[in-house]
Design a protein around this motif. Sequence first.
Motif, mmCIF file in Angstrom:
data_model
loop_
_atom_site.group_PDB
_atom_site.id
_atom_site.type_symbol
_atom_site.label_atom_id
_atom_site.label_comp_id
_atom_site.label_asym_id
_atom_site.label_seq_id
_atom_site.Cartn_x
_atom_site.Cartn_y
_atom_site.Cartn_z
ATOM 1 N N SER A 131 0.819 -1.220 0.000
ATOM 2 C CA SER A 131 0.000 0.000 0.000
ATOM 3 C C SER A 131 0.849 1.264 0.000
ATOM 4 O O SER A 131 0.433 2.277 -0.556
ATOM 5 C CB SER A 131 -0.904 0.049 1.234
ATOM 6 O OG SER A 131 -1.562 -1.160 1.425
ATOM 7 N N ALA A 182 -4.466 7.805 -0.466
ATOM 8 C CA ALA A 182 -5.054 6.485 -0.265
ATOM 9 C C ALA A 182 -6.574 6.576 -0.331
ATOM 10 O O ALA A 182 -7.152 7.604 -0.024
ATOM 11 C CB ALA A 182 -4.628 5.934 1.090
ATOM 12 N N THR A 242 -5.661 -5.726 4.827
ATOM 13 C CA THR A 242 -5.278 -4.317 4.886
ATOM 14 C C THR A 242 -4.043 -4.126 5.766
ATOM 15 O O THR A 242 -3.092 -3.449 5.385
ATOM 16 C CB THR A 242 -6.431 -3.467 5.456
ATOM 17 O OG1 THR A 242 -7.573 -3.630 4.625
ATOM 18 C CG2 THR A 242 -6.052 -2.000 5.503
#
Lengths: 326, 326
Positions: A52, A62, B114
């Motif tokens: 990420s 994001a 995540t």
Amino acid sequence: MAKPTIKDIAAQSGVSIATVSRVLANKSGSYSEKTAAKILKIAKALGYRKNSAAVDLVKKGADVIALIINATPTNFSTQIIDGIQQRASELGQGVIILYAGNRDHALQHQAIITALGRSVSGILLAAIEPDEEDLTLLKESQIPFCFVSLYLGTAAILAVSSDNRDLAYQATQYLIDQGHTRIGLVGIDEYHTGSQRRIGYQEAMTANHLASATVLPGDYSYEAGVRLLQAVKDQGLTAVLAASDMVAAGILTAAQQHKIRVPADLSIMSIDGTIICQITTPALTSVTQDFYQIGRQSVNKVMGQPALDFVPVKIVERASVVPPAD
Amino acid sequence: MAKPTIKDIAAQSGVSIATVSRVLANKSGSYSEKTAAKILKIAKALGYRKNSAAVDLVKKGADVIALIINATPTNFSTQIIDGIQQRASELGQGVIILYAGNRDHALQHQAIITALGRSVSGILLAAIEPDEEDLTLLKESQIPFCFVSLYLGTAAILAVSSDNRDLAYQATQYLIDQGHTRIGLVGIDEYHTGSQRRIGYQEAMTANHLASATVLPGDYSYEAGVRLLQAVKDQGLTAVLAASDMVAAGILTAAQQHKIRVPADLSIMSIDGTIICQITTPALTSVTQDFYQIGRQSVNKVMGQPALDFVPVKIVERASVVPPAD
DNA sequence: CTGAAAGCGCTTACAG
DNA sequence: CTGAAAGCGCTTACAG
């Protein structure tokens, strides 16, 4: 054994990292089914997980909403979070929650900085009273932000909440309709939410030609309720509007210890309407806020979608309010 | 008006971005006070905020612990979060909370993914029952993880919790010491925590030559307590050990509606010991868990520091348990 | 004490 | 449909 990257996948599948990236990012139409299948299979075998940090860096932000929340002495947060999470997910946004302690200004400020540093797509502040510094930081950031369950008194700052003035008016009027005249507003803070409620309470009293307004300040906590019972008694009130369910519960417990019967001697009406209202004996009559909806609307608002400023409340009759003994 | 970067600061201060970076990262000793002062001043003037994505990318990981938590029907989470946040901050770690809904397996899995994608330094899972897939994901990730308030029954997986077996044993023994023999365990789940408590309960019963064990399964919620009161009544129990404060509150409310007096006709002992115990009438006697400490220890554990596996509980006598009427 | 340069793991015009 | 290349905003050996 290092974490696999698109480079590893590219090497194993004999294509360029660009193609791997397209497949993994689902840029459909820009790759053949055949290569896609091969790449996906290898990615899976490798246990590949997209980094990420890399994505956020190149995309300059994001797809995540930051929710800053503090441990209020009350307990409505779950419903707000549910609403936020659901709506965010419908809009393709993730949610990260940053905890700001119990009205801890340093932590609160830190949380805002963290959110800003992550270039989130929006910041939601639940039950947070910002100081000037916080507000400046937020405004300068270019990132949309919205207060949740708090109205700052100006349309210039996004916010979604109940209409606290109307809420207090309705609740007070309800008590008056039951025949009460000596009504107090108990456990309320000195900030925005509190002052709106004071105004609504005051207006209802005045509209009904009731002069003797009694406001007992507090911090929405159970302990505040316990502590303020004495003053409620001293003032000779027959009904109170408690600033939160926890305050109401505190008043109730203390009343029972003082042999004051609820509701016979003292009616208690509570603001919030969480499950706490069902747990006490008697169950608490409340002005119930729609926290789930407040959560949803705040996501709409911070994402620039049409949204309500104020979410309607409703009065739920349980067992803690009756006409005064007279 | 774009977000300023170290390049902007470097340009304005006439030094290289390397120097700016060193100053901003506090690599003391590697720069002069004079340049530092200049750089800091310009950074401030520009409203510079470090881009976490860039830092995480180059450092291959963030100094952040991810806490995955679900909206349990109980309400102890605030204390756990407080403990985690405090200890994490002492160790220089930030905390981001990922919400996994109400035992929603898809959300839960998503939250783990995540966290993994953000290369956090550790993952804490509070009140989460993992499925096989979750566990595989976690194990393959190379990122340390620790279950909080849940013991998986194997030392191979990090976990911090109360010793649920001992907790249930102590509580049951307490009820037996009060003279009860018809004791039920109510509202307990079928997973790890639940089975540990069943065992402790069973052992205490057996050790006291009490044969008739009654276990009424549930999901720790208020509603479960309300629903199970009928069975409690049918079984002719004189005391119950409730799986959570919310279950206890549910049993209590339902009992009052059925004209069963608590504690005269039915003693209720609760597991958790949150503020709920003080709100009900009568107040609930409980085995109180030290959630704050559980939070702290779990951070120690996931960061590789010495830590407790089990955090001691204590019995807090309030008003919901008395000897049976006989 | 400071700078030039490489690199972290991705995405995305640009060409073909 | 695919690849080479530049670049996102930092950090960190390496030299000086």
